[in-house]
Scaffold this motif. Structure first.
Motif, mmCIF file in Angstrom:
data_model
loop_
_atom_site.group_PDB
_atom_site.id
_atom_site.type_symbol
_atom_site.label_atom_id
_atom_site.label_comp_id
_atom_site.label_asym_id
_atom_site.label_seq_id
_atom_site.Cartn_x
_atom_site.Cartn_y
_atom_site.Cartn_z
ATOM 1 N N TRP A 1 40.655 97.563 32.048
ATOM 2 C CA TRP A 1 39.597 97.404 33.083
ATOM 3 C C TRP A 1 39.263 95.662 32.863
ATOM 4 N N THR A 2 39.368 95.143 31.738
ATOM 5 C CA THR A 2 39.090 93.961 31.674
ATOM 6 C C THR A 2 40.162 92.993 32.321
ATOM 7 N N ILE A 3 41.364 93.456 31.821
ATOM 8 C CA ILE A 3 42.650 92.710 32.569
ATOM 9 C C ILE A 3 42.464 92.892 34.245
ATOM 10 N N PHE A 4 42.133 94.172 34.530
ATOM 11 C CA PHE A 4 42.034 94.278 35.993
ATOM 12 C C PHE A 4 40.790 93.477 36.721
ATOM 13 N N GLY A 5 40.046 93.379 35.970
ATOM 14 C CA GLY A 5 38.731 92.513 36.456
ATOM 15 C C GLY A 5 39.108 91.087 36.556
ATOM 16 N N ILE A 6 39.632 90.670 35.715
ATOM 17 C CA ILE A 6 40.158 89.098 35.849
ATOM 18 C C ILE A 6 41.272 88.994 36.802
ATOM 19 N N LEU A 7 42.402 89.843 37.090
ATOM 20 C CA LEU A 7 43.053 89.618 38.033
ATOM 21 C C LEU A 7 42.546 89.951 39.322
ATOM 22 N N PHE A 8 41.751 90.866 39.445
ATOM 23 C CA PHE A 8 41.148 90.940 40.776
ATOM 24 C C PHE A 8 40.240 89.833 41.244
ATOM 25 N N SER A 9 39.497 89.409 40.204
ATOM 26 C CA SER A 9 38.371 88.166 40.576
ATOM 27 C C SER A 9 39.115 87.220 41.033
ATOM 28 N N THR A 10 40.369 86.820 40.219
ATOM 29 C CA THR A 10 40.981 85.637 40.538
ATOM 30 C C THR A 10 41.862 85.645 41.794
ATOM 31 N N GLY A 11 42.177 86.832 42.340
ATOM 32 C CA GLY A 11 43.071 87.012 43.633
ATOM 33 C C GLY A 11 42.041 87.051 44.640
ATOM 34 N N ALA A 12 40.728 87.617 44.449
ATOM 35 C CA ALA A 12 39.710 87.646 45.372
ATOM 36 C C ALA A 12 39.403 86.003 45.785
ATOM 37 N N LEU A 13 39.287 85.332 44.819
ATOM 38 C CA LEU A 13 38.888 84.048 45.038
ATOM 39 C C LEU A 13 39.933 83.040 45.590
ATOM 40 N N LEU A 14 41.242 83.253 45.243
ATOM 41 C CA LEU A 14 42.269 82.693 45.563
ATOM 42 C C LEU A 14 42.485 82.966 47.050
ATOM 43 N N THR A 15 42.506 84.286 47.596
ATOM 44 C CA THR A 15 42.544 84.919 48.834
ATOM 45 C C THR A 15 41.602 84.198 49.904
ATOM 46 N N VAL A 16 40.345 84.097 49.524
ATOM 47 C CA VAL A 16 39.321 83.625 50.563
ATOM 48 C C VAL A 16 39.250 82.299 50.729
ATOM 49 N N GLY A 17 40.115 81.471 49.683
ATOM 50 C CA GLY A 17 39.985 80.041 49.589
ATOM 51 C C GLY A 17 38.848 79.105 48.866
ATOM 52 N N ALA A 18 38.384 80.023 47.895
ATOM 53 C CA ALA A 18 37.191 79.442 47.202
ATOM 54 C C ALA A 18 37.378 78.504 46.326
ATOM 55 N N LEU A 19 38.920 78.443 45.890
ATOM 56 C CA LEU A 19 39.154 77.328 44.917
ATOM 57 C C LEU A 19 39.802 76.226 45.540
ATOM 58 N N PRO A 20 38.701 74.997 45.465
ATOM 59 C CA PRO A 20 39.118 73.705 46.132
ATOM 60 C C PRO A 20 40.308 73.145 45.273
ATOM 61 N N ARG A 21 40.978 72.271 46.117
ATOM 62 C CA ARG A 21 42.163 71.464 45.407
ATOM 63 C C ARG A 21 41.734 70.676 44.441
ATOM 64 N N ASN A 22 42.430 70.770 43.115
ATOM 65 C CA ASN A 22 42.027 70.057 41.835
ATOM 66 C C ASN A 22 43.152 69.863 41.115
ATOM 67 N N ARG A 23 43.125 69.301 40.067
ATOM 68 C CA ARG A 23 44.377 68.947 39.201
ATOM 69 C C ARG A 23 44.365 69.849 37.950
#
Length: 105
Positions: free
Chosen positions: A12-34
């Protein structure tokens, strides 16, 4: 550790990390960074390439999170579960490679 709905908590922990990361990436919440993300000269150079690559990467990550939980919902032979997990990892690596070649190479 315990279980929830017959699935171990570590999954469940791995699922939660993958799901939240995927959701943030999909909606464009991750600004351009290095520091975090698919950082190549192409994606760092153009704003549209950055968000396009991460939208596709987010969808792959969401799919990986969802399908990664499926083998645990069905009582299957352990060898089948191991084989399904292996092919899930191979498939995920292939999809990530496709996204990288399409958007970042």
């Amino acid at each position: 550790m315990g279980e929830a709905m017959g699935i171990p908590m570590w999954q469940w922990t791995i699922f939660g990390i993958l799901f939240s990361t995927g959701a943030l990436l999909t909606v464009g919440a991750l600004p351009r960074n290095r520091w975090v993300g698919l950082r190549t000269a192409r994606t760092l150079g153009a704003r549209g390439d950055w968000y396009g690559a991460h939208r596709a990467l987010g969808l792959v990550t969401l799919g990986l999170a969802a399908t990664g939980m499926l083998p645990n919902r069905f009582p299957l032979h352990p060898l089948f579960q191991a084989t399904a997990g292996f092919f899930l990892l191979i498939g995920a690596a292939g999809l990530y490679a496709i996204v990288h070649r399409r958007y970042a190479a």
